[in-house]
Design a protein around this motif. Structure first.
Motif, PDB file in Angstrom:
ATOM      1  N   GLY A 172      77.672  31.298  32.771  1.00 55.99           N
ATOM      2  CA  GLY A 172      79.072  31.200  33.164  1.00 55.99           C
ATOM      3  C   GLY A 172      79.658  32.605  33.263  1.00 55.99           C
ATOM      4  O   GLY A 172      79.412  33.443  32.399  1.00 55.99           O
ATOM      5  N   VAL A 176      76.195  23.536  38.447  1.00 59.14           N
ATOM      6  CA  VAL A 176      75.408  24.674  37.942  1.00 59.14           C
ATOM      7  C   VAL A 176      74.132  24.827  38.776  1.00 59.14           C
ATOM      8  O   VAL A 176      73.794  25.920  39.250  1.00 59.14           O
ATOM      9  N   THR A 207      76.860  30.742  37.622  1.00 59.39           N
ATOM     10  CA  THR A 207      76.885  29.395  38.211  1.00 59.39           C
ATOM     11  C   THR A 207      78.254  28.727  38.126  1.00 59.39           C
ATOM     12  O   THR A 207      78.485  27.699  38.749  1.00 59.39           O
ATOM     13  N   ASP A 208      79.144  29.283  37.337  1.00 60.43           N
ATOM     14  CA  ASP A 208      80.498  28.738  37.192  1.00 60.43           C
ATOM     15  C   ASP A 208      81.350  29.841  36.584  1.00 60.43           C
ATOM     16  O   ASP A 208      80.816  30.818  36.049  1.00 60.43           O
ATOM     17  N   LEU A 242      79.569  23.142  27.655  1.00 60.33           N
ATOM     18  CA  LEU A 242      80.172  24.364  28.180  1.00 60.33           C
ATOM     19  C   LEU A 242      81.384  24.672  27.302  1.00 60.33           C
ATOM     20  O   LEU A 242      81.776  23.878  26.449  1.00 60.33           O
ATOM     21  N   GLU A 243      82.014  25.832  27.547  1.00 65.38           N
ATOM     22  CA  GLU A 243      83.050  26.287  26.623  1.00 65.38           C
ATOM     23  C   GLU A 243      84.427  25.699  26.967  1.00 65.38           C
ATOM     24  O   GLU A 243      84.710  25.348  28.115  1.00 65.38           O
ATOM     25  N   GLY A 271      75.769  32.184  28.276  1.00 64.99           N
ATOM     26  CA  GLY A 271      74.724  31.193  28.523  1.00 64.99           C
ATOM     27  C   GLY A 271      74.104  30.727  27.218  1.00 64.99           C
ATOM     28  O   GLY A 271      74.549  31.108  26.130  1.00 64.99           O
TER      29      GLY A 271
HETATM   30  N1  HPA Z   1      78.635  28.372  29.551  1.00 68.57           N
HETATM   31  C1  HPA Z   1      77.493  28.383  28.846  1.00 68.57           C
HETATM   32  N2  HPA Z   1      76.300  28.299  29.423  1.00 68.57           N
HETATM   33  C2  HPA Z   1      76.246  28.212  30.756  1.00 68.57           C
HETATM   34  C3  HPA Z   1      77.400  28.195  31.526  1.00 68.57           C
HETATM   35  C4  HPA Z   1      78.675  28.270  30.883  1.00 68.57           C
HETATM   36  O1  HPA Z   1      79.744  28.247  31.516  1.00 68.57           O
HETATM   37  N3  HPA Z   1      77.008  28.086  32.829  1.00 68.57           N
HETATM   38  C5  HPA Z   1      75.659  28.058  32.827  1.00 68.57           C
HETATM   39  N4  HPA Z   1      75.195  28.129  31.581  1.00 68.57           N
END
Ligand code: HPA
Length: 282
Positions: free
Chosen positions: A124, A259, A243-244, A201-202, A219
């Protein structure tokens, strides 16, 4: 030979030797470079002129990946005229495995002879300048996983008890990656990767906090393997695919398909870049 006992810090040296001996019965090959391909980034594997491919479940003491997008194969062969061993698919802490097991393949690759490890991951973006599907060369990391692969009894044959993390991501390799990216006209960001345990994810607040801590991308992988590689004295080069975006004010819903889609857009660039870097590696 009994391959059933769980890996732990007390037996990891012997298990590494067992796996090495098993691989030696299959192939007489000393790779110089190890490659770990992250989520949605397995394409590079098809560029390898392979002499042997082994599914992880046929390799003693290797774990079996649980994430569907991770195919889980060890590939021996040639890439850009260099001898490589590549992991297509890696193991994650969030899958419930012990750190010692996640990082075991790095010890095996070291025993096989690798001097350089190239790692990739999906991450991210925390840096507001980043865009989805950007590539980032990792200049440093922060371990926020709450766990460490070197915890436990240290067998001195594994490496030093207190390895330093000086030049953790080799500065010369970062320079080389930047130079080649410029030459190939591939946009390459650079920055600090922070690893968390996952698998969620966060939250917006967490993304904000991780940015304040000094990270550019977040990540759930890579850091365990890199710590072990550094304990073994292996040079490391790392890439994240963004990826985001974890920009708190602009946060949008994100699912695993998003992702994978962003990773697949970036994948050809990463494949070209790594292939060209390997060509120039000394
Ligand atoms: N956060 C944590 N890990 C990840 C993320 C993210 O936004 N995107 C891809 N792996």
């Amino acid at each position: 030979m009994n391959f059933d006992t769980a890996l732990n810090p007390n037996n990891v040296y012997e298990k590494t030797t067992e796996t090495f001996n098993f691989l030696r019965t299959k192939i007489d090959f000393s790779p110089d470079i190890g490659i770990i391909l992250g989520t949605g980034l397995g394409q590079l594997a098809s560029e390898i002129k392979s002499t042997l491919t082994l599914p992880y479940n046929e390799i003693p003491h290797f774990l079996k990946p649980t994430v569907e997008s991770h195919s889980g194969r060890l590939i021996f062969g040639e890439l850009s005229g260099k001898k490589v061993v590549a992991m297509q698919g890696r193991f994650h802490y969030y899958e419930g495995y012990e750190m010692v097991a996640i990082t075991f393949p790095v010890r095996v690759m070291h025993k096989l002879g690798i001097k350089t490890l190239i790692v990739s991951n999906a991450a991210g973006g925390l840096n507001p300048k980043f865009k989805v599907s950007d590539l980032m060369v990792i200049t440093d990391h922060i371990n926020l996983m709450g766990a460490n692969p070197l915890r436990g009894v240290n067998d001195p044959r594994l490496g030093p008890r207190f390895p330093d993390m000086y030049n953790c991501y080799d500065k010369d390799l970062v320079k080389l990656a930047k130079r080649i990216a410029r030459k190939l006209r591939i946009k390459l960001q650079s920055g600090v990767y922070i690893a968390v345990a996952g698998p969620n994810l966060e939250t917006a607040a967490e993304y904000g906090a991780l940015r304040i801590l000094g990270a550019d991308a977040v990540g759930m992988s890579t850091v365990p393997e890199v710590i072990v590689a550094r304990q073994l004295g292996i040079r490391v080069l790392g890439f994240s695919v963004i990826t985001d975006l974890g920009i708190p004010e602009e946060l949008k819903p994100c699912n695993f398909e998003d992702v994978l889609k962003a990773a697949s857009i970036a994948e050809p660039k990463l494949t070209r870049l790594i292939t060209a870097v390997i060509k120039e590696l000394k």
